[in-house]
Design a protein around this motif. Structure first.
Motif, PDB file in Angstrom:
ATOM      1  N   UNK A  67      -3.279 -11.088   0.071  1.00  0.00           N
ATOM      2  CA  UNK A  67      -2.922 -11.036   1.500  1.00  0.00           C
ATOM      3  C   UNK A  67      -1.467 -10.598   1.692  1.00  0.00           C
ATOM      4  N   UNK A  68      -0.572 -11.055   0.807  1.00  0.00           N
ATOM      5  CA  UNK A  68       0.826 -10.597   0.899  1.00  0.00           C
ATOM      6  C   UNK A  68       0.895  -9.092   0.671  1.00  0.00           C
ATOM      7  N   UNK A  69       0.147  -8.606  -0.324  1.00  0.00           N
ATOM      8  CA  UNK A  69       0.192  -7.170  -0.633  1.00  0.00           C
ATOM      9  C   UNK A  69      -0.372  -6.357   0.521  1.00  0.00           C
ATOM     10  N   UNK A  70      -1.412  -6.884   1.169  1.00  0.00           N
ATOM     11  CA  UNK A  70      -1.999  -6.164   2.314  1.00  0.00           C
ATOM     12  C   UNK A  70      -0.997  -6.124   3.464  1.00  0.00           C
ATOM     13  N   UNK A  71      -0.342  -7.257   3.723  1.00  0.00           N
ATOM     14  CA  UNK A  71       0.608  -7.300   4.840  1.00  0.00           C
ATOM     15  C   UNK A  71       1.771  -6.321   4.606  1.00  0.00           C
ATOM     16  N   UNK A  81       4.975   9.212   6.052  1.00  0.00           N
ATOM     17  CA  UNK A  81       4.198  10.390   6.465  1.00  0.00           C
ATOM     18  C   UNK A  81       3.869  11.260   5.272  1.00  0.00           C
ATOM     19  N   UNK A  82       4.811  11.337   4.324  1.00  0.00           N
ATOM     20  CA  UNK A  82       4.731  12.338   3.267  1.00  0.00           C
ATOM     21  C   UNK A  82       4.403  11.750   1.894  1.00  0.00           C
ATOM     22  N   UNK A  83       5.056  10.671   1.530  1.00  0.00           N
ATOM     23  CA  UNK A  83       4.931  10.150   0.163  1.00  0.00           C
ATOM     24  C   UNK A  83       3.553   9.521  -0.054  1.00  0.00           C
ATOM     25  N   UNK A  84       3.122   9.531  -1.318  1.00  0.00           N
ATOM     26  CA  UNK A  84       1.885   8.839  -1.686  1.00  0.00           C
ATOM     27  C   UNK A  84       2.143   7.331  -1.684  1.00  0.00           C
ATOM     28  N   UNK A  85       1.300   6.588  -0.971  1.00  0.00           N
ATOM     29  CA  UNK A  85       1.443   5.121  -0.942  1.00  0.00           C
ATOM     30  C   UNK A  85       0.543   4.490  -2.007  1.00  0.00           C
ATOM     31  N   UNK A  86       1.174   3.748  -2.913  1.00  0.00           N
ATOM     32  CA  UNK A  86       0.452   3.010  -3.955  1.00  0.00           C
ATOM     33  C   UNK A  86       0.763   1.526  -3.753  1.00  0.00           C
ATOM     34  N   UNK A  87      -0.254   0.685  -3.841  1.00  0.00           N
ATOM     35  CA  UNK A  87      -0.020  -0.765  -3.679  1.00  0.00           C
ATOM     36  C   UNK A  87      -0.496  -1.482  -4.948  1.00  0.00           C
ATOM     37  N   UNK A  88       0.292  -2.446  -5.394  1.00  0.00           N
ATOM     38  CA  UNK A  88      -0.041  -3.223  -6.593  1.00  0.00           C
ATOM     39  C   UNK A  88      -1.204  -4.171  -6.346  1.00  0.00           C
TER      40      UNK A  88
END
Ligand code: KIV
Length: 278
Positions: A67-71, A81-88
């Protein structure tokens, strides 16, 4: 729409094609304002589980939840807008097996709007990486010092020294074979990082690794010098915002105590009209 796929952002296949090209620039971000600052300079923005230590005062990343990572992922999504978003994927959200990893990666992608996830581990995670990539989840792998295994390592120590180098080589090879589009190499000897970069077909992203890596990543708060008491060897500080902020806060406190703040320009005159918002 919050999910990725509807933006003009850099994609995981484009990152994969950057092997051996101009180094990939990667930073962490955890909030919208910082995401807006890093977006135009970075190829990849990572919402790392380091958020637990950097923003929430935890002593390790082990207490970070999905839930912290989602928030934080949602907050960063709003600034990019431009960069690739990666989430742990945080500790405990993927290690049980491929199905658990898919379920939680799908939540990250659907709710935070990231286009890829990162998980820690080499050979032991190969089956999971294969399962995810076959089902539409691009994976950035992470080998070498994997902070979620801090208790197994007995600290945040350099990995891959001496005969242990072979283990890190196997890990990097295994995540490549499994379909990861890039791999973070953390805190390994420079010659080993260089050799792995030459050996595998996907971009290596170094942190405490080597300038020969295909890219570099650091925690944004570290390069900005937000902490006065944390100076690992692998961080270069490009600003000293922590001490500047402390000095500014001290000046504000003194101004309030001495009634220098608020001054005439900060208060509303009797002639103010309804609708004066500024
Ligand atoms: O959690 C994190 O921020 C990371 C990077 C620094 C690689 O994993």
């Amino acid at each position: 729409m919050s999910a990725a796929g509807d933006t003009n952002a850099i994609t995981p296949p484009e990152i994969r094609l950057r092997k051996g090209q101009t180094p990939l620039v990667c930073l962490t971000a955890y909030t919208t304002p910082i995401a807006k600052l890093v977006d135009r300079h970075c190829d990849i923005v990572l919402v790392g589980d380091s958020v637990g230590m950097v923003l929430h005062g935890l002593s390790s990343t082990l207490g970070v939840t999905l839930d912290m990572m989602i928030m934080h992922g949602k907050a960063v999504r709003r600034g990019l807008e431009r960069a690739l978003l990666v989430v742990d994927l945080p500790f405990g959200s993927y290690e049980e097996g491929p199905e658990q990893a898919f379920r939680n990666a799908a939540r990250l992608m659907a709710e935070a709007g990231c286009a890829a996830v990162k998980l820690e581990g080499g050979e032991s995670m190969a089956a999971t990486i294969r399962f995810l990539t076959a089902r539409g989840v691009p994976v950035m792998a992470h080998v070498g010092l994997t902070p979620q295994a801090v208790n197994t390592f007995g600290g945040y120590c350099v990995q891959g020294l001496g005969d242990d180098a072979e283990r890190i080589r196997r890990d990097a090879g295994a995540v490549t074979e499994a379909g990861a589009f890039s791999v973070v190499l953390e805190k390994v000897p420079e010659p080993l990082a260089k050799a792995i970069t030459a050996q595998i077909a996907i971009p290596t992203i170094g942190i405490g690794a080597s300038p020969a890596c295909d890219g570099q990543i650091l925690v944004v708060d570290d390069i900005l010098g937000m902490f006065t008491d944390f100076r690992p060897k692998f961080v270069k500080r490009y600003a000293e915002l922590g001490s500047e902020a402390e000095a500014a806060i001290g000046t504000y406190a003194a101004d309030v105590r001495d009634r220098r703040f608020p001054a005439a320009e900060h208060v509303y005159a009797a002639a103010s009209r309804p609708g004066d918002f500024a």
